[in-house]
Design an enzyme around this catalytic site. Structure first.
Site, PDB file in Angstrom:
ATOM      1  N   THR A  81       0.829  -1.209   0.000  1.00  0.00           N
ATOM      2  CA  THR A  81       0.000   0.000   0.000  1.00  0.00           C
ATOM      3  C   THR A  81       0.864   1.260   0.000  1.00  0.00           C
ATOM      4  O   THR A  81       1.997   1.242   0.516  1.00  0.00           O
ATOM      5  CB  THR A  81      -0.908  -0.010   1.251  1.00  0.00           C
ATOM      6  OG1 THR A  81      -1.432   1.296   1.464  1.00  0.00           O
ATOM      7  CG2 THR A  81      -0.157  -0.403   2.513  1.00  0.00           C
ATOM      8  N   ASP A  82       0.304   2.350  -0.520  1.00  0.00           N
ATOM      9  CA  ASP A  82       1.029   3.642  -0.464  1.00  0.00           C
ATOM     10  C   ASP A  82       1.181   4.128   0.978  1.00  0.00           C
ATOM     11  O   ASP A  82       1.971   5.029   1.250  1.00  0.00           O
ATOM     12  CB  ASP A  82       0.341   4.705  -1.340  1.00  0.00           C
ATOM     13  CG  ASP A  82      -1.096   5.036  -0.947  1.00  0.00           C
ATOM     14  OD1 ASP A  82      -1.624   4.418  -0.005  1.00  0.00           O
ATOM     15  OD2 ASP A  82      -1.678   5.932  -1.592  1.00  0.00           O
ATOM     16  N   GLU A  83       0.409   3.527   1.906  1.00  0.00           N
ATOM     17  CA  GLU A  83       0.462   3.998   3.296  1.00  0.00           C
ATOM     18  C   GLU A  83       1.803   3.679   3.965  1.00  0.00           C
ATOM     19  O   GLU A  83       2.126   4.251   5.003  1.00  0.00           O
ATOM     20  CB  GLU A  83      -0.711   3.421   4.100  1.00  0.00           C
ATOM     21  CG  GLU A  83      -2.022   3.813   3.443  1.00  0.00           C
ATOM     22  CD  GLU A  83      -3.269   3.544   4.248  1.00  0.00           C
ATOM     23  OE1 GLU A  83      -3.185   3.506   5.486  1.00  0.00           O
ATOM     24  OE2 GLU A  83      -4.338   3.396   3.633  1.00  0.00           O
ATOM     25  N   TYR A 115      -1.705  -0.579  11.013  1.00  0.00           N
ATOM     26  CA  TYR A 115      -1.967  -1.221   9.708  1.00  0.00           C
ATOM     27  C   TYR A 115      -0.765  -1.035   8.776  1.00  0.00           C
ATOM     28  O   TYR A 115      -0.204  -2.005   8.267  1.00  0.00           O
ATOM     29  CB  TYR A 115      -3.237  -0.646   9.058  1.00  0.00           C
ATOM     30  CG  TYR A 115      -3.329  -0.927   7.570  1.00  0.00           C
ATOM     31  CD1 TYR A 115      -3.493  -2.227   7.091  1.00  0.00           C
ATOM     32  CD2 TYR A 115      -3.235   0.107   6.624  1.00  0.00           C
ATOM     33  CE1 TYR A 115      -3.557  -2.497   5.720  1.00  0.00           C
ATOM     34  CE2 TYR A 115      -3.303  -0.155   5.256  1.00  0.00           C
ATOM     35  CZ  TYR A 115      -3.464  -1.460   4.814  1.00  0.00           C
ATOM     36  OH  TYR A 115      -3.515  -1.719   3.465  1.00  0.00           O
ATOM     37  N   LYS A 169       1.943  -3.736   7.217  1.00  0.00           N
ATOM     38  CA  LYS A 169       2.153  -3.935   5.776  1.00  0.00           C
ATOM     39  C   LYS A 169       3.632  -3.710   5.419  1.00  0.00           C
ATOM     40  O   LYS A 169       4.194  -4.438   4.607  1.00  0.00           O
ATOM     41  CB  LYS A 169       1.263  -2.998   4.964  1.00  0.00           C
ATOM     42  CG  LYS A 169      -0.219  -3.299   5.022  1.00  0.00           C
ATOM     43  CD  LYS A 169      -0.608  -4.656   4.465  1.00  0.00           C
ATOM     44  CE  LYS A 169      -0.374  -4.793   2.985  1.00  0.00           C
ATOM     45  NZ  LYS A 169      -0.857  -6.105   2.475  1.00  0.00           N
TER      46      LYS A 169
HETATM   47  P1  NAD Z   1     -10.219  -6.786   2.369  1.00  0.00           P
HETATM   48  O1  NAD Z   1     -10.200  -6.543   3.841  1.00  0.00           O
HETATM   49  O2  NAD Z   1     -11.454  -6.472   1.598  1.00  0.00           O
HETATM   50  O3  NAD Z   1      -9.882  -8.315   2.065  1.00  0.00           O
HETATM   51  C1  NAD Z   1      -8.904  -9.034   2.775  1.00  0.00           C
HETATM   52  C2  NAD Z   1      -9.162 -10.518   2.553  1.00  0.00           C
HETATM   53  O4  NAD Z   1      -8.129 -11.249   3.219  1.00  0.00           O
HETATM   54  C3  NAD Z   1     -10.498 -11.000   3.126  1.00  0.00           C
HETATM   55  O5  NAD Z   1     -11.145 -11.825   2.192  1.00  0.00           O
HETATM   56  C4  NAD Z   1     -10.097 -11.796   4.365  1.00  0.00           C
HETATM   57  O6  NAD Z   1     -10.997 -12.848   4.681  1.00  0.00           O
HETATM   58  C5  NAD Z   1      -8.729 -12.319   3.940  1.00  0.00           C
HETATM   59  N1  NAD Z   1      -7.877 -12.639   5.087  1.00  0.00           N
HETATM   60  C6  NAD Z   1      -7.617 -11.868   6.172  1.00  0.00           C
HETATM   61  N2  NAD Z   1      -6.785 -12.516   7.010  1.00  0.00           N
HETATM   62  C7  NAD Z   1      -6.498 -13.717   6.428  1.00  0.00           C
HETATM   63  C8  NAD Z   1      -5.672 -14.817   6.795  1.00  0.00           C
HETATM   64  N3  NAD Z   1      -4.991 -14.820   7.944  1.00  0.00           N
HETATM   65  N4  NAD Z   1      -5.603 -15.867   5.941  1.00  0.00           N
HETATM   66  C9  NAD Z   1      -6.307 -15.896   4.785  1.00  0.00           C
HETATM   67  N5  NAD Z   1      -7.107 -14.874   4.399  1.00  0.00           N
HETATM   68  C10 NAD Z   1      -7.192 -13.798   5.206  1.00  0.00           C
HETATM   69  O7  NAD Z   1      -8.964  -6.002   1.805  1.00  0.00           O
HETATM   70  P2  NAD Z   1      -8.730  -5.313   0.383  1.00  0.00           P
HETATM   71  O8  NAD Z   1      -9.145  -3.907   0.458  1.00  0.00           O
HETATM   72  O9  NAD Z   1      -9.257  -6.196  -0.679  1.00  0.00           O
HETATM   73  O10 NAD Z   1      -7.132  -5.325   0.340  1.00  0.00           O
HETATM   74  C11 NAD Z   1      -6.432  -6.402  -0.278  1.00  0.00           C
HETATM   75  C12 NAD Z   1      -4.948  -6.112  -0.207  1.00  0.00           C
HETATM   76  O11 NAD Z   1      -4.661  -4.880  -0.875  1.00  0.00           O
HETATM   77  C13 NAD Z   1      -4.419  -5.952   1.213  1.00  0.00           C
HETATM   78  O12 NAD Z   1      -3.158  -6.561   1.277  1.00  0.00           O
HETATM   79  C14 NAD Z   1      -4.304  -4.441   1.395  1.00  0.00           C
HETATM   80  O13 NAD Z   1      -3.292  -4.114   2.310  1.00  0.00           O
HETATM   81  C15 NAD Z   1      -3.956  -4.008  -0.013  1.00  0.00           C
HETATM   82  N6  NAD Z   1      -4.357  -2.643  -0.389  1.00  0.00           N
HETATM   83  C16 NAD Z   1      -5.637  -2.226  -0.223  1.00  0.00           C
HETATM   84  C17 NAD Z   1      -6.001  -0.941  -0.636  1.00  0.00           C
HETATM   85  C18 NAD Z   1      -7.421  -0.436  -0.496  1.00  0.00           C
HETATM   86  O14 NAD Z   1      -7.672   0.748  -0.757  1.00  0.00           O
HETATM   87  N7  NAD Z   1      -8.380  -1.257  -0.156  1.00  0.00           N
HETATM   88  C19 NAD Z   1      -5.038  -0.088  -1.201  1.00  0.00           C
HETATM   89  C20 NAD Z   1      -3.720  -0.567  -1.353  1.00  0.00           C
HETATM   90  C21 NAD Z   1      -3.396  -1.851  -0.950  1.00  0.00           C
HETATM   91  P1  TYD Z   2     -10.356   4.586   4.513  1.00  0.00           P
HETATM   92  O1  TYD Z   2     -11.364   4.220   3.483  1.00  0.00           O
HETATM   93  O2  TYD Z   2     -10.470   3.978   5.867  1.00  0.00           O
HETATM   94  O3  TYD Z   2      -8.932   4.316   3.860  1.00  0.00           O
HETATM   95  P2  TYD Z   2      -7.447   4.702   4.419  1.00  0.00           P
HETATM   96  O4  TYD Z   2      -7.533   5.063   5.842  1.00  0.00           O
HETATM   97  O5  TYD Z   2      -6.731   3.418   4.201  1.00  0.00           O
HETATM   98  O6  TYD Z   2      -6.985   5.827   3.548  1.00  0.00           O
HETATM   99  O7  TYD Z   2     -10.364   6.173   4.706  1.00  0.00           O
HETATM  100  C1  TYD Z   2     -10.170   7.045   3.613  1.00  0.00           C
HETATM  101  C2  TYD Z   2     -10.148   8.445   4.181  1.00  0.00           C
HETATM  102  O8  TYD Z   2     -11.436   8.742   4.705  1.00  0.00           O
HETATM  103  C3  TYD Z   2      -9.180   8.620   5.328  1.00  0.00           C
HETATM  104  O9  TYD Z   2      -8.597   9.923   5.270  1.00  0.00           O
HETATM  105  C4  TYD Z   2     -10.054   8.507   6.561  1.00  0.00           C
HETATM  106  C5  TYD Z   2     -11.376   9.076   6.090  1.00  0.00           C
HETATM  107  N1  TYD Z   2     -12.574   8.510   6.753  1.00  0.00           N
HETATM  108  C6  TYD Z   2     -13.496   9.357   7.376  1.00  0.00           C
HETATM  109  O10 TYD Z   2     -13.349  10.596   7.371  1.00  0.00           O
HETATM  110  N2  TYD Z   2     -14.570   8.794   7.993  1.00  0.00           N
HETATM  111  C7  TYD Z   2     -14.769   7.459   8.037  1.00  0.00           C
HETATM  112  O11 TYD Z   2     -15.765   6.999   8.646  1.00  0.00           O
HETATM  113  C8  TYD Z   2     -13.831   6.602   7.370  1.00  0.00           C
HETATM  114  C9  TYD Z   2     -14.010   5.104   7.379  1.00  0.00           C
HETATM  115  C10 TYD Z   2     -12.744   7.174   6.743  1.00  0.00           C
END
Ligand code: NAD
Ligand code: TYD
Length: 345
Positions: A128-130, A152, A156
């Site tokens: 992630t960019d985080e 988090y 990562k």
């Molecule tokens: P999500 O929470 O929707 O999905 C995570 C999945 O992993 C779920 O299906 C969960 O059941 C499974 N999981 C959790 N713990 C597990 C374990 N111990 N063993 C097997 N499965 C397990 O998350 P997402 O948003 O789809 O993110 C997917 C990946 O992308 C993550 O690695 C996250 O860090 C990364 N990512 C997400 C975003 C975003 O904006 N959502 C951005 C950049 C990177």
């Molecule tokens: P989020 O979707 O949780 O992603 P991330 O924290 O990984 O960027 O949040 C996106 C942005 O929205 C972040 O700046 C936090 C803000 N946010 C709120 O203001 N209220 C909320 O209830 C949530 C879930 C997020």
């Protein structure tokens, strides 16, 4: 022909990735291993469950035996499995914060050991960019230091570093992607976009943290998936690739767009106490993945409209999730007190 293992494939990005792969790489076979935590849903994979190229295994990536079985005959591993929600990582108890360290760090190690044993030809670590932390100005480059600031993002970053160490020490073909804030169908309604869309549809408050001027770079989920696929196929082992949409928006702007698309009033926005340690801005330089041939293919406004429409039309997907006891408990714990002291935006 590749036989790939997709961990976390029942989650948001993982399930979209499985659909993209089965559509765009018709020769490939896909095994998903997923623990089915609160965020993992078999419904997310309903479209592909009868596809003969697809196999689902319920299992934990921290469980070496389950991982060994799932990785059988695989040529590539895509590790999406993670605890992924910053707010839950801030709840300082083993059920919440502890699970991040367990899955996002130890789980990566378990996968790497099995991949090493099998001589896997690509291991794609989805990050992630985080991991760069707050970026006050400019754009993060892959060579910038990792300065994660939430449990988090720290977990990562730990997962990335373990993976990188297997490239250095064991010459394993590890590639990392660092994606930005992703949006699209099947995102669990705890993240900003699906939470605010579904709350607005029910005329519920939209809990905006602090001043709402925090910036994120919004990336459509299919573009993210194609970036991950391309990095695995064309990227250099040992390298990381930023994948960002190039759509920098603050949370107020995103919220206003959602409300406009749903024709709902801005009075639904409530300013609540900020997230502790809230990163003000993430922003990526994506020249490196673009040099491999990647471009975000879709227009941001068009994709936002399509995503909002998807949630509007898929109440049967999100209503049961939001009425679930676990969700209700989380929602109350994170928002109840803050909403009592909230202010109009
Ligand atoms: P999500 O929470 O929707 O999905 C995570 C999945 O992993 C779920 O299906 C969960 O059941 C499974 N999981 C959790 N713990 C597990 C374990 N111990 N063993 C097997 N499965 C397990 O998350 P997402 O948003 O789809 O993110 C997917 C990946 O992308 C993550 O690695 C996250 O860090 C990364 N990512 C997400 C975003 C975003 O904006 N959502 C951005 C950049 C990177
Ligand atoms: P989020 O979707 O949780 O992603 P991330 O924290 O990984 O960027 O949040 C996106 C942005 O929205 C972040 O700046 C936090 C803000 N946010 C709120 O203001 N209220 C909320 O209830 C949530 C879930 C997020």
């Amino acid at each position: 022909m590749e036989k790939i293992l997709v961990t976390g494939g029942a989650g948001f990005i993982g399930s979209n990735f499985v659909r993209v792969v089965l559509r765009e790489r018709p020769e490939w076979q896909v095994t998903v291993i997923d623990k089915l935590t609160y965020a993992g849903r078999l419904e997310n994979l309903a479209e592909v469950q009868d596809d003969s190229r697809f196999r689902f295994v319920q299992g934990d990536i921290c469980d070496a035996k389950a991982v060994a079985q799932a990785m059988e005959d695989c040529t590539m591993v895509f590790n999406f499995a993670a605890e992924s929600h910053v707010d839950r990582s801030l709840m300082g108890d083993p059920e919440h914060a502890g699970a991040f360290v367990q899955t996002d760090v130890y789980g990566v190690y378990v996968l790497l050991e099995e991949a090493k044993r099998r001589g896997i030809k690509r291991f794609l670590q989805v990050s992630t960019d985080e991991v760069y932390g707050h970026v006050p100005e400019g754009y993060s480059l892959e060579t910038d230091p990792l300065e994660p600031r939430s449990p988090y993002s720290a977990s990562k970053a730990g997962g990335e570093l373990i993976a990188r160490s297997y490239f250095v020490s064991h010459d394993m073909p590890i590639i990392t992607t660092r994606g930005s804030n992703t949006f699209g169908p099947y995102q669990y309604p705890e993240k900003l976009l699906p939470l605010f869309v579904t709350n607005a549809l029910d005329d519920l408050a939209l809990p905006m943290y602090g001043d709402g001027l925090q910036c994120r770079d919004w990336l459509f989920v299919e573009d993210h998936c194609r970036g991950i696929l391309l990095a695995a196929e064309k990227g250099e082992p040992g390298e990381a690739y930023n994948v960002g949409g190039g759509n920098e928006r603050n949370n107020r702007e995103i919220t206003q767009t959602i409300l406009r698309l749903l024709d709902k009033p801005e009075s639904l926005i409530r300013r609540i106490a900020d997230r502790p340690g809230h990163d003000r801005r993430y922003a990526l330089n994506c020249d490196k993945i673009k040099a491999l041939g990647w471009q975000p293919s879709h227009d941001f406004e068009v994709n936002m409209a399509a995503t909002v429409k998807w949630y509007r039309e898929h109440e049967a997907w999100w209503r049961p999730l939001k009425s679930d006891a676990e969700y209700q408990q989380y929602y109350q714990r994170n928002y109840q007190e803050r909403l009592k002291e909230s202010a109009a935006a």
